[in-house]
Design a protein around this motif. Structure first.
Motif, PDB file in Angstrom:
ATOM      1  N   PHE A  25      10.104  -9.512  11.504  1.00 21.91           N
ATOM      2  CA  PHE A  25       8.988  -9.346  10.575  1.00 21.91           C
ATOM      3  C   PHE A  25       9.504  -9.794   9.210  1.00 21.91           C
ATOM      4  O   PHE A  25      10.537  -9.312   8.759  1.00 21.91           O
ATOM      5  CB  PHE A  25       8.549  -7.882  10.512  1.00 21.91           C
ATOM      6  N   LEU A  26       8.765 -10.708   8.569  1.00 25.11           N
ATOM      7  CA  LEU A  26       9.228 -11.276   7.305  1.00 25.11           C
ATOM      8  C   LEU A  26       8.164 -11.141   6.217  1.00 25.11           C
ATOM      9  O   LEU A  26       6.966 -11.141   6.511  1.00 25.11           O
ATOM     10  CB  LEU A  26       9.588 -12.754   7.503  1.00 25.11           C
ATOM     11  N   ASP A  27       8.628 -11.036   4.998  1.00 24.45           N
ATOM     12  CA  ASP A  27       7.747 -10.956   3.813  1.00 24.45           C
ATOM     13  C   ASP A  27       6.714  -9.839   3.922  1.00 24.45           C
ATOM     14  O   ASP A  27       5.587  -9.967   3.444  1.00 24.45           O
ATOM     15  CB  ASP A  27       7.045 -12.302   3.572  1.00 24.45           C
ATOM     16  N   MET A  28       7.085  -8.734   4.519  1.00 21.55           N
ATOM     17  CA  MET A  28       6.143  -7.647   4.766  1.00 21.55           C
ATOM     18  C   MET A  28       5.652  -6.994   3.476  1.00 21.55           C
ATOM     19  O   MET A  28       4.591  -6.394   3.465  1.00 21.55           O
ATOM     20  CB  MET A  28       6.754  -6.600   5.699  1.00 21.55           C
ATOM     21  N   GLU A  29       6.382  -7.112   2.397  1.00 27.29           N
ATOM     22  CA  GLU A  29       5.970  -6.504   1.133  1.00 27.29           C
ATOM     23  C   GLU A  29       5.227  -7.494   0.238  1.00 27.29           C
ATOM     24  O   GLU A  29       5.018  -7.231  -0.928  1.00 27.29           O
ATOM     25  CB  GLU A  29       7.201  -5.949   0.400  1.00 27.29           C
ATOM     26  N   THR A  30       4.832  -8.637   0.801  1.00 21.99           N
ATOM     27  CA  THR A  30       4.120  -9.653   0.032  1.00 21.99           C
ATOM     28  C   THR A  30       2.684  -9.787   0.542  1.00 21.99           C
ATOM     29  O   THR A  30       2.292  -9.096   1.485  1.00 21.99           O
ATOM     30  CB  THR A  30       4.825 -11.027   0.154  1.00 21.99           C
ATOM     31  N   SER A  31       1.941 -10.702  -0.034  1.00 14.84           N
ATOM     32  CA  SER A  31       0.563 -10.945   0.413  1.00 14.84           C
ATOM     33  C   SER A  31       0.509 -11.872   1.628  1.00 14.84           C
ATOM     34  O   SER A  31      -0.558 -12.104   2.183  1.00 14.84           O
ATOM     35  CB  SER A  31      -0.262 -11.545  -0.725  1.00 14.84           C
ATOM     36  N   LYS A  32       1.648 -12.391   2.068  1.00 12.63           N
ATOM     37  CA  LYS A  32       1.699 -13.321   3.203  1.00 12.63           C
ATOM     38  C   LYS A  32       2.739 -12.890   4.235  1.00 12.63           C
ATOM     39  O   LYS A  32       3.653 -13.649   4.563  1.00 12.63           O
ATOM     40  CB  LYS A  32       2.013 -14.741   2.714  1.00 12.63           C
ATOM     41  N   PRO A  33       2.602 -11.689   4.790  1.00 12.00           N
ATOM     42  CA  PRO A  33       3.569 -11.247   5.801  1.00 12.00           C
ATOM     43  C   PRO A  33       3.377 -11.997   7.119  1.00 12.00           C
ATOM     44  O   PRO A  33       2.272 -12.475   7.425  1.00 12.00           O
ATOM     45  CB  PRO A  33       3.241  -9.763   5.965  1.00 12.00           C
ATOM     46  N   TYR A  34       4.448 -12.103   7.890  1.00  9.77           N
ATOM     47  CA  TYR A  34       4.352 -12.747   9.195  1.00  9.77           C
ATOM     48  C   TYR A  34       5.506 -12.285  10.080  1.00  9.77           C
ATOM     49  O   TYR A  34       6.449 -11.646   9.632  1.00  9.77           O
ATOM     50  CB  TYR A  34       4.331 -14.270   9.065  1.00  9.77           C
TER      51      TYR A  34
END
Length: 142
Positions: A25-34
């Motif tokens: 799980f990447l960039d979960m704290e951003t507006s574009k998690p994936y």
């Protein structure tokens, strides 16, 4: 946006269903998690699936193979094609059509999306072998 409880539930399912896979799980704290997950086909080829989570689980998430695939005839799979079950490319990746709007509910898990993407890859490899369009093997969902 996915709640922390839903994220944990998804992680629990993936841990149980794909215990040896190196998904992230990447960039979960951003507006574009994936999430990125490896997918090994029956022929032994390994692809990486990217599922965007910014609207998940309320909307159908975008799913990609993290490279630009080509058809048997060498055409890039970068546009919307009903016969090949693809949608318009983003990030330079082939985008997989995996769920129809009438089939989608917020109860669909990331694991189910992964399974559909994995099936799509199997059909893609059959396409490369036979030249048949993907809809020869896959049904459309509304």
């Amino acid at each position: 946006m996915m709640t922390p409880e839903r994220l944990q539930a998804e992680k629990d399912v993936l841990k149980r269903k794909l215990p040896c896979y190196d998904y992230r799980f990447l960039d979960m704290e951003t507006s574009k998690p994936y999430i990125v997950l490896p997918a090994k086909t029956n022929r032994g080829n390994i692809y990486t699936i990217r599922i965007e989570l910014d609207e998940f689980p309320n909307e159908i998430p975008k799913a990609f193979v993290t490279k630009m695939l080509k058809t048997k005839l060498g055409k890039e799979m970068n546009d919307c094609s009903a016969s090949m079950h693809t949608l318009t490319s983003e990030h330079g990746y082939t985008r997989i059509c995996h769920y129809g709007y009438s089939s989608w509910t917020p109860m669909v898990s990331l694991y189910k999306i992964y399974v559909k993407c994995r099936l799509w890859l199997e059909m893609y490899e059959l396409h490369l072998q036979t030249g048949h369009n993907m809809d020869y093997y896959l049904n459309h969902q509304e």
